[in-house]
Scaffold this motif. Structure first.
Motif, mmCIF file in Angstrom:
data_model
loop_
_atom_site.group_PDB
_atom_site.id
_atom_site.type_symbol
_atom_site.label_atom_id
_atom_site.label_comp_id
_atom_site.label_asym_id
_atom_site.label_seq_id
_atom_site.Cartn_x
_atom_site.Cartn_y
_atom_site.Cartn_z
ATOM 1 N N ILE A 193 25.751 4.332 -25.603
ATOM 2 C CA ILE A 193 24.279 4.508 -24.484
ATOM 3 C C ILE A 193 23.604 5.603 -25.054
ATOM 4 O O ILE A 193 24.402 6.665 -25.142
ATOM 5 N N TRP A 194 22.461 5.559 -25.009
ATOM 6 C CA TRP A 194 21.715 6.774 -24.744
ATOM 7 C C TRP A 194 20.216 6.421 -23.973
ATOM 8 O O TRP A 194 19.814 5.265 -24.288
ATOM 9 N N SER A 195 19.845 7.417 -23.203
ATOM 10 C CA SER A 195 18.809 7.068 -22.220
ATOM 11 C C SER A 195 17.613 7.877 -22.697
ATOM 12 O O SER A 195 17.701 8.968 -23.090
ATOM 13 N N ASN A 196 16.312 7.502 -22.242
ATOM 14 C CA ASN A 196 15.051 8.062 -22.152
ATOM 15 C C ASN A 196 14.466 7.894 -20.853
ATOM 16 O O ASN A 196 14.775 6.806 -20.180
ATOM 17 N N ILE A 301 16.326 14.319 -17.346
ATOM 18 C CA ILE A 301 17.170 14.458 -18.419
ATOM 19 C C ILE A 301 17.775 15.949 -18.639
ATOM 20 O O ILE A 301 16.986 16.840 -18.901
ATOM 21 N N ARG A 302 19.098 16.017 -18.376
ATOM 22 C CA ARG A 302 19.677 17.251 -18.493
ATOM 23 C C ARG A 302 20.676 17.318 -19.641
ATOM 24 O O ARG A 302 20.790 16.074 -20.179
ATOM 25 N N SER A 303 21.000 18.568 -20.216
ATOM 26 C CA SER A 303 21.725 18.594 -21.199
ATOM 27 C C SER A 303 23.162 17.857 -21.284
ATOM 28 O O SER A 303 23.447 17.345 -22.280
ATOM 29 N N ALA A 304 23.530 17.936 -20.208
ATOM 30 C CA ALA A 304 24.985 17.041 -19.855
ATOM 31 C C ALA A 304 24.678 15.649 -20.088
ATOM 32 O O ALA A 304 25.771 14.790 -20.722
ATOM 33 N N ASP A 305 23.366 15.078 -20.142
ATOM 34 C CA ASP A 305 22.994 13.674 -20.300
ATOM 35 C C ASP A 305 22.835 13.335 -21.712
ATOM 36 O O ASP A 305 22.709 12.181 -22.045
ATOM 37 N N ALA A 306 22.827 14.168 -22.618
ATOM 38 C CA ALA A 306 22.440 14.069 -24.013
ATOM 39 C C ALA A 306 23.622 13.439 -24.740
ATOM 40 O O ALA A 306 23.066 12.832 -25.927
ATOM 41 N N GLU A 307 24.586 13.368 -24.342
ATOM 42 C CA GLU A 307 25.850 13.047 -24.916
ATOM 43 C C GLU A 307 25.970 11.535 -24.944
ATOM 44 O O GLU A 307 25.242 10.780 -23.990
ATOM 45 N N LEU A 308 26.049 10.741 -26.271
ATOM 46 C CA LEU A 308 26.149 9.268 -26.287
ATOM 47 C C LEU A 308 27.621 9.180 -25.715
ATOM 48 O O LEU A 308 28.781 9.684 -26.261
ATOM 49 N N ARG A 309 27.799 8.353 -24.493
ATOM 50 C CA ARG A 309 28.891 7.748 -24.315
ATOM 51 C C ARG A 309 29.500 6.390 -24.877
ATOM 52 O O ARG A 309 28.740 5.541 -24.883
ATOM 53 N N SER A 310 30.720 6.474 -25.412
ATOM 54 C CA SER A 310 31.208 5.264 -26.398
ATOM 55 C C SER A 310 32.435 5.360 -26.582
ATOM 56 O O SER A 310 33.154 6.202 -26.331
ATOM 57 N N GLU A 406 20.790 3.993 -34.471
ATOM 58 C CA GLU A 406 20.741 5.243 -33.665
ATOM 59 C C GLU A 406 19.758 6.254 -34.135
ATOM 60 O O GLU A 406 19.305 7.165 -33.283
ATOM 61 N N ARG A 407 19.140 5.976 -35.089
ATOM 62 C CA ARG A 407 18.147 7.089 -35.735
ATOM 63 C C ARG A 407 16.733 6.845 -34.966
ATOM 64 O O ARG A 407 16.244 7.721 -34.374
ATOM 65 N N THR A 408 16.084 5.718 -34.708
ATOM 66 C CA THR A 408 15.133 5.432 -33.775
ATOM 67 C C THR A 408 15.481 5.449 -32.282
ATOM 68 O O THR A 408 14.664 5.874 -31.462
ATOM 69 N N GLY A 409 16.766 5.325 -32.068
ATOM 70 C CA GLY A 409 17.295 5.672 -30.531
ATOM 71 C C GLY A 409 17.182 6.769 -30.243
ATOM 72 O O GLY A 409 16.957 7.372 -29.116
ATOM 73 N N PHE A 410 17.599 8.041 -31.256
ATOM 74 C CA PHE A 410 17.507 9.263 -30.990
ATOM 75 C C PHE A 410 15.734 9.640 -30.898
ATOM 76 O O PHE A 410 15.350 10.465 -29.838
ATOM 77 N N ALA A 411 15.084 9.240 -31.568
ATOM 78 C CA ALA A 411 13.596 9.262 -31.763
ATOM 79 C C ALA A 411 13.181 8.992 -30.093
ATOM 80 O O ALA A 411 12.201 9.687 -29.743
ATOM 81 N N ASN A 412 13.364 7.862 -29.830
ATOM 82 C CA ASN A 412 12.967 7.311 -28.446
ATOM 83 C C ASN A 412 13.574 8.385 -27.557
ATOM 84 O O ASN A 412 12.771 8.691 -26.305
ATOM 85 N N LYS A 413 14.754 8.761 -27.355
ATOM 86 C CA LYS A 413 15.396 9.592 -26.490
ATOM 87 C C LYS A 413 14.706 10.881 -26.416
ATOM 88 O O LYS A 413 14.516 11.338 -25.072
ATOM 89 N N VAL A 414 14.162 11.472 -27.073
ATOM 90 C CA VAL A 414 13.623 12.976 -27.384
ATOM 91 C C VAL A 414 12.125 12.521 -27.146
ATOM 92 O O VAL A 414 11.464 13.769 -27.221
ATOM 93 N N GLY A 415 11.589 11.580 -26.898
ATOM 94 C CA GLY A 415 10.338 11.329 -26.720
ATOM 95 C C GLY A 415 9.462 11.671 -27.939
ATOM 96 O O GLY A 415 8.380 12.420 -27.667
#
Length: 571
Positions: A193-196, A301-310, A406-415
């Motif tokens: 999971i990762w969120s934006n 979005i806090r730093s603690a939320d940055a980790e991907l849970r899996s 995960e590459r575009t997922g990361f780009a989406n996450k960081v806006g």
């Protein structure tokens, strides 16, 4: 008191008139929807465009919303289901067939008195049997026809099908543990999971390919239930290691629940806080199901939320590695910008293609694409920061493997405002050379399809299958902006590199179904800088001067694109 009676009488009069007015409006809307359906069915050209089908579908569903309890709503539901079924016959995307089944069953549940109810059950049963091979479900729907509509025009055919499907009648007593009954099915091995803000991506990892369906249950104010999305995975088992409930609470997704609702089936339920749209699509090698959810949730979005849970544990996760790679002196910010209101670039993600166990193309003298792309990406990132004064993040800054999603997922996450993926080309023809730039779209070009297959790590057939998946992804992707960005970068690469090198061949701007570009919420391109399979260009790809000149050329293209954005924003 007299005034009160007058007002009450007036209110009752308005209420008595509202029904006929709404019904008349629904009937008129239904006629227009039917006319648009007829135009669609009369045009083979229109039938090849998904948006034409969806426009007709929207017209019918709008009728249902206008007068949900009316006979017109039943007619509209049946036509909406037929539209989805027709779309499936063109797209062969099984989610279209699944939606048709759901609409047919909604009609039967909500309008059981309608003459169309048994017809809807018959259509649902046939799709379950022929498309999904769910003969038990088909049996159940045919049984509903025989039991509920014994004198209907579908009853005789339903009795015949019940006899043919008698081996698939529901068992009595119920079978033992559903998980134990799974034979040879794949296993749901991980949940990532990762969120934006307003966007969450979930990847369901499976040990092998599996059929799946997805559906949305809308919020129910009467019971206080929130909207839910669920994915049913056929022939799959959930491992003991995977928690039955995963709490997310990112402002969009509340939690994820896993369970086994029936034999040979695992259900993953996403309890939503808010809901706008969703996309569900599979990727191969390894097999995984990607779920993209959008809504109005805007968490802090806090730093603690940055980790991907899996599963496996977080330190092995791709996005976790990306975040861990951020230099200590410049910690990664997880602030999500509101967007390019003034056309200015705030954040760019540069993606170095391949990495880790995925070497990419191999040059004639053994040079690896993953090494070349990382070196070029680092130069480009540094030059972009200098040129625009914006934040530039690398998808990887070391030799690590990252799944493409995960590459575009990361780009989406960081806006990110832009996503640029750097690659080196290859061909069985060692004389092939030149530069080309890609963006995500359908492709009729065999060469582009071959490049997509190589970069995706899949076969040409799987790329063809991906073309169908793209039907569901095109609406929300930045196709127009990406094509403009690709055009500016390609033009600049040819012009600027041509000043320093002979034989810079313009292979043009191309389009193709690239996994690494799927789901990007910003303009995104893939640059094939040169051919590793060509000895002359392999030498250039290992030269730092070529890296710098290529970076400068890309920056010039980005600048032209950004200037156009700024001018549009100023209008």
């Amino acid at each position: 008191m007299r005034l009160f009676r007058i007002l009450l009488l007036f209110s009752l009069l308005c209420l008595s008139c509202a029904g006929p007015v709404v019904a008349a409006g629904a009937e008129q809307a239904y006629r227009k929807a039917t006319e648009s359906h007829q135009r669609l069915m009369g045009s083979a050209k229109k039938q090849q465009h998904r948006d034409q089908w969806l426009a007709v579908l929207d017209r019918f569903t709008a009728v249902v919303e206008m007068a949900p309890g009316s006979s017109t709503a039943a007619d509209a539901l049946f036509m909406a289901a037929q539209t989805c079924e027709g779309l499936y016959r063109v797209s062969w995307v099984k989610n279209d067939a699944r939606r048709a089944v759901e609409l047919y069953l909604n009609l039967a549940r909500q309008h059981g008195e309608s003459s169309l109810a048994d017809d809807a059950l018959a259509r649902a049963a046939e799709i379950e049997e022929t498309v999904f091979k769910e003969k038990g479900e088909a049996y159940r729907h045919y049984a509903q026809i025989v039991e509920g509509y014994p004198r209907g025009d579908q009853a005789a055919a339903a009795r015949i099908r019940l006899k043919a499907l008698s081996d698939h009648a529901p068992p009595s007593p119920p079978a033992a543990s559903p998980v134990a009954a799974v034979r040879g099915g794949g296993e749901l091995t991980g949940l990532r999971i990762w969120s934006n803000a307003g966007y969450t991506r979930i990847v369901l990892d499976l040990s092998r390919a599996a059929e799946f369906t997805a559906n949305v249950l809308p919020a129910n104010p009467a019971t206080g239930s929130e909207p839910r999305l669920y994915v049913d995975i056929a022939g799959s088992a959930a491992p003991q290691l995977l928690s039955e409930v995963t709490t997310v609470e990112d402002g969009l997704l509340r939690r994820i629940r896993t369970g086994v609702p029936g034999e040979n089936r695992v259900r993953v339920v996403f309890d939503l806080v808010s809901f706008g749209d969703y996309k569900v699509f599979p990727l191969e090698d390894p097999y995984r199901i990607v779920v993209d959810i959008t809504g109005s949730g805007a968490p802090e979005i806090r730093s603690a939320d940055a980790e991907l849970r899996s599963l496996p544990p977080a330190p092995q996760d791709g996005i976790g590695r990306i975040l861990d790679q951020a230099p200590a002196e410049r910690p990664l910010k997880i602030h999500i910008p509101e967007g390019q209101k003034n056309g200015k670039l705030r954040r760019i993600v540069v993606d170095a293609g391949h990495g880790g166990k995925d070497p990419g193309a191999v040059g004639v003298s053994g040079v690896l694409e993953k090494d070349v792309t990382l070196a070029m990406a680092k130069v480009l990132a540094r030059r972009l920061e200098q040129a625009f004064g914006c934040e530039v993040l690398l998808s990887r800054n070391g030799d690590v493997y990252l799944p493409l999603e995960e590459r575009t997922g990361f780009a989406n996450k960081v806006g990110a405002d832009l996503f640029i993926s750097i690659h080196a080309n290859a061909s069985t023809n060692h004389n092939a050379y030149g530069v080309e730039t890609y963006y995500l779209n359908f492709s009729k070009n065999e060469q582009a399809m071959a490049v997509a297959a190589r970069e995706n790590g899949t076969t040409l057939k799987q790329v063809g299958d991906l073309e169908l998946i793209l039907f569901d992804l095109m609406a929300n992707s930045k196709i127009n902006e990406s094509s403009r960005l690709a055009a500016e970068i390609q033009k600049s690469l040819v012009e600027k590199l041509g000043r320093h090198y002979k034989n810079i061949k313009d292979l043009g701007v191309r389009q193709g179904p690239f996994h690494v570009l799927l789901g990007a919420t910003m303009p995104s391109v893939l640059v094939e800088a040169a051919f590793l399979s060509n000895s002359r260009e392999e030498g250039r790809l290992t030269d730092n001067k070529f890296h710098e000149r290529t970076a400068d050329a890309i920056i010039s293209g980005v600048r032209n694109f950004a200037n156009a954005l700024e001018m549009m924003a100023a209008r």
